[in-house]
Scaffold this active site. Structure first.
Site, PDB file in Angstrom:
ATOM      1  N   TYR A 178     -14.888 -11.664   0.306  1.00  0.00           N
ATOM      2  CA  TYR A 178     -15.653 -10.458  -0.034  1.00  0.00           C
ATOM      3  C   TYR A 178     -16.857 -10.808  -0.904  1.00  0.00           C
ATOM      4  O   TYR A 178     -17.936 -10.224  -0.758  1.00  0.00           O
ATOM      5  CB  TYR A 178     -14.761  -9.445  -0.771  1.00  0.00           C
ATOM      6  CG  TYR A 178     -13.713  -8.828   0.124  1.00  0.00           C
ATOM      7  CD1 TYR A 178     -14.010  -7.723   0.921  1.00  0.00           C
ATOM      8  CD2 TYR A 178     -12.423  -9.353   0.191  1.00  0.00           C
ATOM      9  CE1 TYR A 178     -13.058  -7.161   1.753  1.00  0.00           C
ATOM     10  CE2 TYR A 178     -11.462  -8.806   1.023  1.00  0.00           C
ATOM     11  CZ  TYR A 178     -11.787  -7.710   1.800  1.00  0.00           C
ATOM     12  OH  TYR A 178     -10.847  -7.164   2.637  1.00  0.00           O
ATOM     13  N   ARG A 185      -3.643   6.732   0.827  1.00  0.00           N
ATOM     14  CA  ARG A 185      -4.154   7.968   1.439  1.00  0.00           C
ATOM     15  C   ARG A 185      -3.203   8.680   2.386  1.00  0.00           C
ATOM     16  O   ARG A 185      -3.437   9.820   2.748  1.00  0.00           O
ATOM     17  CB  ARG A 185      -5.472   7.669   2.167  1.00  0.00           C
ATOM     18  CG  ARG A 185      -6.632   7.477   1.223  1.00  0.00           C
ATOM     19  CD  ARG A 185      -7.797   6.827   1.906  1.00  0.00           C
ATOM     20  NE  ARG A 185      -7.413   5.476   2.311  1.00  0.00           N
ATOM     21  CZ  ARG A 185      -8.227   4.607   2.891  1.00  0.00           C
ATOM     22  NH1 ARG A 185      -9.463   4.950   3.161  1.00  0.00           N
ATOM     23  NH2 ARG A 185      -7.809   3.401   3.212  1.00  0.00           N
ATOM     24  N   ARG A 229       0.818  -1.223   0.000  1.00  0.00           N
ATOM     25  CA  ARG A 229       0.000   0.000   0.000  1.00  0.00           C
ATOM     26  C   ARG A 229       0.852   1.273   0.000  1.00  0.00           C
ATOM     27  O   ARG A 229       0.462   2.284   0.591  1.00  0.00           O
ATOM     28  CB  ARG A 229      -0.941   0.039   1.215  1.00  0.00           C
ATOM     29  CG  ARG A 229      -2.087  -0.932   1.145  1.00  0.00           C
ATOM     30  CD  ARG A 229      -3.210  -0.385   0.286  1.00  0.00           C
ATOM     31  NE  ARG A 229      -4.305  -1.354   0.208  1.00  0.00           N
ATOM     32  CZ  ARG A 229      -5.396  -1.284   0.955  1.00  0.00           C
ATOM     33  NH1 ARG A 229      -5.559  -0.291   1.788  1.00  0.00           N
ATOM     34  NH2 ARG A 229      -6.328  -2.199   0.835  1.00  0.00           N
ATOM     35  N   ARG A 232      -6.839  11.163  -6.247  1.00  0.00           N
ATOM     36  CA  ARG A 232      -8.032  10.378  -5.926  1.00  0.00           C
ATOM     37  C   ARG A 232      -9.284  11.235  -6.063  1.00  0.00           C
ATOM     38  O   ARG A 232     -10.301  10.790  -6.586  1.00  0.00           O
ATOM     39  CB  ARG A 232      -7.873   9.844  -4.506  1.00  0.00           C
ATOM     40  CG  ARG A 232      -9.063   9.217  -3.874  1.00  0.00           C
ATOM     41  CD  ARG A 232      -9.213   7.777  -4.300  1.00  0.00           C
ATOM     42  NE  ARG A 232     -10.220   7.108  -3.484  1.00  0.00           N
ATOM     43  CZ  ARG A 232     -11.527   7.282  -3.643  1.00  0.00           C
ATOM     44  NH1 ARG A 232     -11.981   8.072  -4.578  1.00  0.00           N
ATOM     45  NH2 ARG A 232     -12.373   6.637  -2.855  1.00  0.00           N
ATOM     46  N   ASP A 238      -6.696  -2.894  -7.480  1.00  0.00           N
ATOM     47  CA  ASP A 238      -7.223  -3.509  -6.261  1.00  0.00           C
ATOM     48  C   ASP A 238      -7.532  -4.973  -6.544  1.00  0.00           C
ATOM     49  O   ASP A 238      -7.809  -5.339  -7.688  1.00  0.00           O
ATOM     50  CB  ASP A 238      -8.496  -2.796  -5.789  1.00  0.00           C
ATOM     51  CG  ASP A 238      -8.797  -3.142  -4.344  1.00  0.00           C
ATOM     52  OD1 ASP A 238      -8.221  -2.510  -3.436  1.00  0.00           O
ATOM     53  OD2 ASP A 238      -9.556  -4.105  -4.107  1.00  0.00           O
TER      54      ASP A 238
END
Ligand code: CP3
Length: 343
Positions: free
Chosen positions: A151, A30, A26, A39, A76
């Site tokens: 998921y 952010r 990562r 973003r 992702d």
């Protein structure tokens, strides 16, 4: 530069380098103000993943700041269920959401057009290879079938992956069919990333640690073995990092059974055990991301311990899981400096 001369690739081939190559899971994200800016411009998170121009930009941001030894494709793991038309959404502050799938939905899954749907990702990889410094390795990736399935079954992230565990006990046939579909798509997806210019690929099994011993064999080891065998039979030069988080002692024969070139380690893996695993081949990890948030002595001690135990063998320095958004970018500078002046 020839791909095999890149420092990351030399360690994957078994060399010990001092200082070890470093990249961070990562590393684009952010915690970087420039990421937050791009973003915002992109609109949705998936728009960012499917815009080669913007995905290239955010992939390069941490390379410009820290000159990591590897860049990781910005995308992702959930673009695969998105390509399977599971209606993947990333809403602000809520994490990923998908249409939950059941046994009937699995029987009706359509895997056609998946690779075509993901073509912007391959375009991103192609452009990255042109734009990256020649000494920087480029990593592609996918989620492992188990982690992606957690998921798909729940329809969102869960603290303990209980919905997928329960589904697998109640519908073993359907669950194995889902894992097989995901394994086959993932193999095609990784081959296409390699053909587009990825030097190596990482398979993320972030939720492998909730599986019992038998389930770890069936749901983590088997599908990942199937992916690696398929990729390597089609692209013998392919190099693969497998990261089964929180798998502990079960990592003992994970490399041997799956055929992974490198084993990723989370921070709960004791360094003495990590050194045992390293005797069989390169390892990657395993600093606690919270040490990076804390900075100072917590950060320095964590780095020094890893270098002390694993620095004499093939090591790719990394975190034990992804950087968290509250990380101070200056702490990343301190980390890179300390690793690079090592030994
Ligand atoms: O820099 C990199 O590492 C490359 C990009 C990357 C992302 N996700 C970007 C991302 C990679 C390799 C991933 C993998 C991923 N995605 C995993 C496996 C690794 C892990 O962290 O366990 C998983 C489980 C996912 C699924 C996922 N994507 C979740 C649970 C979330 C929400 C949690 C969060 O951090 O918000 C995402 C969103 C996501 N993927 C973000 C980023 C930078 C944040 C979204 C945003 O910018 O709004």
């Amino acid at each position: 530069m020839d791909n095999s001369q890149r420092r990351l690739m030399r360690v994957i081939s078994g060399e010990t380098l001092t200082p070890p190559p470093i990249w961070l899971m990562r590393q684009a994200g952010r915690y970087l103000p420039e990421y937050r800016e791009t973003r915002k411009e992109a609109g949705s998170f998936l728009d960012l993943c499917y815009s080669p121009e913007k995905a290239v930009e955010v992939t390069l941001q941490p390379i410009r700041r820290y000159a990591f030894d590897a860049a990781i494709l910005f995308s992702d793991i959930l673009v695969v269920p998105d390509a399977l038309r599971r209606n993947v959404r990333f809403s602000e502050g809520r994490g990923p959401e998908l249409d939950p799938i059941d046994a009937e939905g699995i029987a009706r899954l359509k895997a056609d057009n998946v690779i075509e749907h993901l073509s912007p990702v391959f375009e991103t990889v192609k452009r990255l290879r042109k734009e990256l410094p020649s000494e920087t390795a480029l990593l592609g990736f996918c989620g492992a079938p188990w982690t992606v399935a957690t998921y798909m079954i729940a329809g969102h992230g869960t603290p303990d992956q209980a919905p997928a565990r329960l589904f697998a006990y109640q519908n073993p046939g359907a669950f194995e069919a889902l894992l097989s579909i995901l394994a086959d798509i993932s193999a095609d997806y990784l081959v296409a990333q390699i053909d587009a210019g990825a030097d190596a690929v990482q398979i993320f099994d972030s939720w492998a640690g909730v599986l019992g011993e038998r389930e770890f064999e069936d749901y983590a080891i088997k599908p990942v073995t199937r992916i690696i065998a398929a990729v390597k039979s089609r692209r013998p030069q392919a190099r693969i990092i497998a990261f089964a988080k929180n798998a502990g002692y079960l990592l003992k024969d994970y490399r041997r059974k799956t055929g992974a070139d490198v084993i990723g380690l989370d921070w709960s893996v004791p360094l003495s055990f990590a050194a045992e695993l390293q005797k069989e081949g390169p390892v990657q990890g395993n600093l606690d991301p919270m040490r990076l948030v804390a900075g100072g002595h917590a950060l320095e001690d964590g780095i020094d311990d890893i270098l002390h135990h694993l620095g004499q063998g093939p090591l790719i320095f990394n975190l034990g899981h992804g950087i968290v958004p509250q990380t101070n970018p200056n702490h990343v500078t301190a980390l890179v400096n300390r690793v690079r002046k090592a030994l």
